[in-house]
Design an enzyme around this catalytic site. Structure first.
Site, PDB file in Angstrom:
ATOM      1  N   HIS A  50     -13.524   1.512  30.873  1.00 14.18           N
ATOM      2  CA  HIS A  50     -13.543   2.945  31.170  1.00 14.18           C
ATOM      3  C   HIS A  50     -12.702   3.645  30.112  1.00 14.18           C
ATOM      4  O   HIS A  50     -11.913   3.009  29.426  1.00 14.18           O
ATOM      5  CB  HIS A  50     -12.973   3.232  32.567  1.00 14.18           C
ATOM      6  N   HIS A 134      -8.659   6.276  25.075  1.00 17.67           N
ATOM      7  CA  HIS A 134      -8.765   4.862  24.723  1.00 17.67           C
ATOM      8  C   HIS A 134      -9.495   4.073  25.801  1.00 17.67           C
ATOM      9  O   HIS A 134      -9.596   4.502  26.942  1.00 17.67           O
ATOM     10  CB  HIS A 134      -7.374   4.259  24.519  1.00 17.67           C
TER      11      HIS A 134
END
Length: 181
Positions: A50, A134
């Protein structure tokens, strides 16, 4: 949903907001990571990939409905978010290997700020740090940035974002919000 108790007896959940990653992108990123032939660290399961928006940590379970209501009221981007993960980095302090975006879309920064403000209004404090979009590839990663045969170049397009609960190494979606009508 499982609830755990703090020593004081208060029930809490370990929560974070994130942009989901499609199944096809999970496969592509997972294969790209395998091609790195990593010899250290603990790979994050591809099912858990994710793009982190905001990590909340342990939140009183009784606050979850109020948190969701606060997020219902925030201004959200009027179009899907597109983020390019194009840089492989090691973050030494948490000891993680990540795919990072060199450029953060302004709409993404605005969404993160709105989420921070919604949580803060409920007394849910977060660590003060600059937002860096990120995707975590590996935890407990002690080494240098590995060389990749192919440059990172993953285009993520999100049409919604999700509130997840982290429970025993798995991420469970609790609620989601659209980014475009």
């Amino acid at each position: 949903m499982a609830k755990e108790a703090r020593p004081s007896g208060t029930l809490f959940k370990r929560l974070f907001f994130a942009l989901p990653v499609s199944d096809a992108q999970r496969r592509d990123i997972g294969q790209w990571r395998r091609d790195l032939a990593l010899r250290s660290g603990k790979p994050v399961p591809a099912d858990n990939f994710h793009l982190t928006l905001l990590f909340l940590g342990n939140v009183d379970a009784a606050q979850v409905p109020a948190l969701c209501a606060a997020v219902d009221a925030i201004k959200r981007p009027a179009a899907p978010l597109r983020v390019v993960l194009d840089q492989l980095q090691v973050w030494p302090r948490p000891g993680i290997l990540v795919l990072e975006a060199q450029q953060t879309p302004p709409a993404l920064r605005q969404l993160v700020y709105a989420l921070e403000q919604a949580a803060l209004a409920l007394g849910i404090a977060q660590e003060k740090r600059e937002y860096r979009p990120h995707l975590t590839l590996s935890r407990d990663f002690p080494g240098q940035v590995p060389e990749a045969a192919t440059a990172a170049d993953f285009y993520l397009t999100a049409r919604h974002f999700t509130l997840y609960e982290s429970r025993k190494g798995r991420y469970w979606p609790l609620a989601q919000w659209p980014l475009a009508d």
